[in-house]
Design an enzyme around this catalytic site. Structure first.
Site, PDB file in Angstrom:
ATOM      1  CB  CYS A  77     -44.434  27.635  22.119  1.00 58.03           C
ATOM      2  SG  CYS A  77     -43.010  28.742  22.035  1.00 58.03           S
ATOM      3  CG  HIS A 118     -45.210  27.749  17.333  1.00 54.67           C
ATOM      4  ND1 HIS A 118     -46.225  28.247  18.119  1.00 54.67           N
ATOM      5  CD2 HIS A 118     -44.060  28.322  17.781  1.00 54.67           C
ATOM      6  CE1 HIS A 118     -45.711  29.088  19.003  1.00 54.67           C
ATOM      7  NE2 HIS A 118     -44.408  29.144  18.829  1.00 54.67           N
ATOM      8  CD  GLU A 123     -49.200  26.996  16.405  1.00 54.24           C
ATOM      9  OE1 GLU A 123     -48.756  28.016  16.960  1.00 54.24           O
ATOM     10  OE2 GLU A 123     -48.890  25.840  16.779  1.00 54.24           O
TER      11      GLU A 123
END
Length: 193
Positions: A77, A175, A177
């Site tokens: 990001c 993202h 994650e």
């Protein structure tokens, strides 16, 4: 394997750490030059505003360290955007690893882009066993235009670079994650590089 997550007060480090833990890895969250430079892999997350994040990197001297890394390094990001030459956000000079400028979405689309969107035109081992049009989670108002470093794209008003690579440096706008199993697979692929 020694994993370092760069901590400069502008990264969503806990969610990255938890994702790595789910994959069975430990990582050190640190701003220590020695630990970062000796890690096998480095993750450079980022959430927030570019100019203040860059100031924090400079205060820690990490703006000098990051461009010298020789091991695989992954910007996420804002981390990806700071790897670039310049960002329109706060008129910020970046780390200059990628010779490309980060620009703001036009007002023709809702800003920020927030939520799930697909990635496509996947190139590079980062996307091994990931199919075109898989959904990833994104939250951003600025983007990297398609360029020579592009290894994946997303469409939001225009088609832009949602992932970039130059030598050992990788960047993803989404993202991983927070992107479920496929996002974790991308993290695993990064760790396998």
């Amino acid at each position: 394997m020694k994993l370092a997550i760069i901590d400069y007060g502008a990264g969503n480090v806990q969610s990255v750490l938890f994702a790595l833990n789910r994959l069975g890895y430990e990582a050190e969250v640190t701003s220590n030059w020695n630990i970062i430079s000796k890690a096998d892999k480095v993750i450079f997350p980022g959430v927030g505003e570019a100019s203040s994040a860059m100031k924090r990197l400079q205060n820690l001297g990490l703006d000098k360290l990051i461009p010298t890394l020789k091991q695989p390094a992954l910007g996420i990001c804002l981390g990806m955007q700071l790897l670039c030459k310049h960002s329109e956000e706060g008129n910020t000079e970046g780390l200059g690893i990628f010779d490309v400028n980060v620009i703001r979405f036009s007002n023709e689309v809702k800003v920020p882009q927030m939520g799930w969107n697909t990635i496509k035109n996947l190139r590079a081992d980062l996307f091994k066993e990931i199919k075109d049009e898989e959904f990833m989670y994104l939250v951003h108002s600025y983007f990297v235009p398609k360029c020579e470093y592009t290894i994946a794209t997303t469409e939001y008003g225009i088609e832009y670079a949602t992932a970039i690579q130059k030598e050992n440096f990788y960047g993803v706008q989404f993202h991983p994650e927070k992107s479920g199993n496929y996002g974790e697979k991308i993290l695993q692929n990064f760790l396998n590089l």
